[in-house]
Design a protein around this motif. Structure first.
Motif, PDB file in Angstrom:
ATOM      1  N   SER A  19      28.645 -25.274  -5.996  1.00 36.72           N
ATOM      2  CA  SER A  19      29.705 -25.465  -7.004  1.00 36.72           C
ATOM      3  C   SER A  19      30.960 -24.685  -6.624  1.00 36.72           C
ATOM      4  O   SER A  19      32.086 -25.134  -6.871  1.00 36.72           O
ATOM      5  CB  SER A  19      29.212 -25.014  -8.387  1.00 36.72           C
ATOM      6  OG  SER A  19      28.052 -25.731  -8.733  1.00 36.72           O
ATOM      7  N   ILE A  65      30.661 -25.099 -13.113  1.00 40.68           N
ATOM      8  CA  ILE A  65      30.519 -23.679 -13.439  1.00 40.68           C
ATOM      9  C   ILE A  65      29.684 -22.950 -12.387  1.00 40.68           C
ATOM     10  O   ILE A  65      28.881 -23.548 -11.673  1.00 40.68           O
ATOM     11  CB  ILE A  65      29.934 -23.465 -14.857  1.00 40.68           C
ATOM     12  CG1 ILE A  65      28.515 -24.025 -14.981  1.00 40.68           C
ATOM     13  CG2 ILE A  65      30.864 -24.049 -15.901  1.00 40.68           C
ATOM     14  CD1 ILE A  65      27.802 -23.586 -16.251  1.00 40.68           C
ATOM     15  N   THR A  94      23.972 -24.979 -12.199  1.00 40.94           N
ATOM     16  CA  THR A  94      24.351 -26.385 -12.400  1.00 40.94           C
ATOM     17  C   THR A  94      23.131 -27.171 -12.871  1.00 40.94           C
ATOM     18  O   THR A  94      22.054 -27.052 -12.293  1.00 40.94           O
ATOM     19  CB  THR A  94      24.881 -26.983 -11.073  1.00 40.94           C
ATOM     20  OG1 THR A  94      25.964 -26.172 -10.609  1.00 40.94           O
ATOM     21  CG2 THR A  94      25.356 -28.407 -11.257  1.00 40.94           C
ATOM     22  N   ASP A 110      28.483 -32.764  -6.912  1.00 39.63           N
ATOM     23  CA  ASP A 110      27.791 -31.470  -7.033  1.00 39.63           C
ATOM     24  C   ASP A 110      26.466 -31.717  -7.748  1.00 39.63           C
ATOM     25  O   ASP A 110      26.412 -32.472  -8.721  1.00 39.63           O
ATOM     26  CB  ASP A 110      28.648 -30.493  -7.853  1.00 39.63           C
ATOM     27  CG  ASP A 110      28.108 -29.070  -7.798  1.00 39.63           C
ATOM     28  OD1 ASP A 110      27.270 -28.769  -6.922  1.00 39.63           O
ATOM     29  OD2 ASP A 110      28.518 -28.250  -8.642  1.00 39.63           O
TER      30      ASP A 110
END
Ligand SMILES: Nc1nc2c(ncn2[C@@H]2O[C@H](COP(=O)(O)OP(=O)(O)OP(=O)(O)O)[C@@H](O)[C@H]2O)c(=O)[nH]1
Ligand SMILES: [Mg+2]
Length: 309
Positions: free
Chosen positions: A28, A41, A49, A68
């Motif tokens: 991320s 985040i 995640t 992601d």
């Protein structure tokens, strides 16, 4: 969307690139660095995640859609974990390139097990060795690269430090040749496929990772119940109500804290993050509710956005 420039001698490329790997390797972090905005985040803990999130990077000659994914992990005891793993593994299919990210500590049995999911798909794979800034002795890299080359036919092996990646254009240059030719799939100012509302819920969840100790964030989910823009003196103010779901009454007390202090802190920091991300004033109200075993409850998981169809 800008018109595609047909006079450009280079063919335009467009494709999907999955960021995969075990938890906590920096996937991320890299996505945010490339896109130049915080859309996914990050925390120091593994399994931050939980959802598949696309980050879009548009250049004159290419558009990259980075996917992601949650880190692939081995604990599938909870239904939530199974759903999260399924999200990660299914994102390996139907893409043009996989970036498999490990950290500079190198391979181990657990990691090789995770890598089996990648071996099973027929997509080119680039190995990213991240966190090279943590290597005290840079000469350790060469044996790791050699070991990795012997393991699998990686298209390339790229050592990076995602947290301080300055030369994003050069990094993208090494990926672009793996994308098929084609026109852009998204408007050139779009940076993610996710809504503002989703981002807000993630920024609240990030604060639970940053502020609550131990296992608690893993037992929590965030649900936005109100998301409304109202105008005050012609300026938009965003009103958000969100519920933090926990599994046990004891967890609720911890999240609320003495006299509500912990919840207030989570709320204050999350509000600032959301205001920064969306560029407007935010009123955020948080609630904490207990649902025993929400992480096992398929219909609640679905309503919280953890669904794989
Ligand atoms: N030293 C160093 N730390 C990094 C680097 N990249 C990421 N990190 C840190 O590694 C931790 C995990 O980063 P994330 O980006 O959340 O990792 P992730 O792979 O997305 O993790 P999951 O979502 O849990 O799978 C954070 O504390 C990052 O700041 C790097 O290049 N160097
Ligand atoms: Mg992540």
């Amino acid at each position: 969307m800008k018109a595609h420039d047909n006079t450009n001698p280079k063919p335009h490329r467009f494709g999907f690139i999955t960021l995969a790997g075990p938890p906590n390797t920096g996937k991320s972090t890299l996505l945010n660095r490339i896109v130049g905005e915080k859309i996914s985040i990050i925390s120091r803990r593994p399994q931050t995640t939980r959802h598949r999130i696309c980050g879009i990077k548009t250049l004159p000659d290419a558009q990259f859609v980075f996917v992601d994914t949650p880190g692939i992990h081995s604990d599938e005891k909870k239904n939530l974990n199974r759903v999260i793993n399924k999200t990660a593994v299914s994102s390996l299919n139907d893409v043009d390139l996989i970036l498999f990210m490990i950290d500079a500590k190198g391979w181990n049995a657990q990691l090789e097990k995770t890598f089996k999911h990648v071996r099973n798909v027929n997509t080119p794979v680039i190995l990213l060795i991240n966190k090279v800034d943590q290597l005290k002795d840079k000469s350790m890299l060469l044996p790791l690269i050699n070991e990795s080359m012997a393991m699998f036919n990686f298209k390339e092996i790229i050592p990076i430090s995602a947290i301080s990646l300055d030369d994003v254009p050069n990094f993208l240059d090494s990926l672009v040749k793996h994308l098929p030719e084609g026109p852009p799939g998204f408007p050139d100012d779009q940076v993610t496929d996710r809504s503002e509302r989703f981002l807000a819920s993630e920024l609240i969840r990030e604060q639970t990772f940053l502020r609550l100790g131990q296992e608690l964030p893993y037992s929590m989910a965030v649900q936005i119940t109100k998301y409304e823009y109202k105008k005050k003196h012609d300026r938009p103010i965003l009103h958000i109500d969100a519920t933090l779901w926990v599994e046990k009454p004891g967890q609720k007390s911890i999240v609320i804290g003495k006299g509500g202090s912990q919840l207030k802190l989570i709320g204050q920091h999350a509000r600032r993050q959301v205001e920064h991300a969306l560029g407007c004033q935010v009123f955020l109200t948080l609630w904490v509710k207990v649902t025993k075993g929400w992480a096992e409850n398929a219909s609640l998981l679905q309503s919280l956005g953890y669904c794989e169809t």
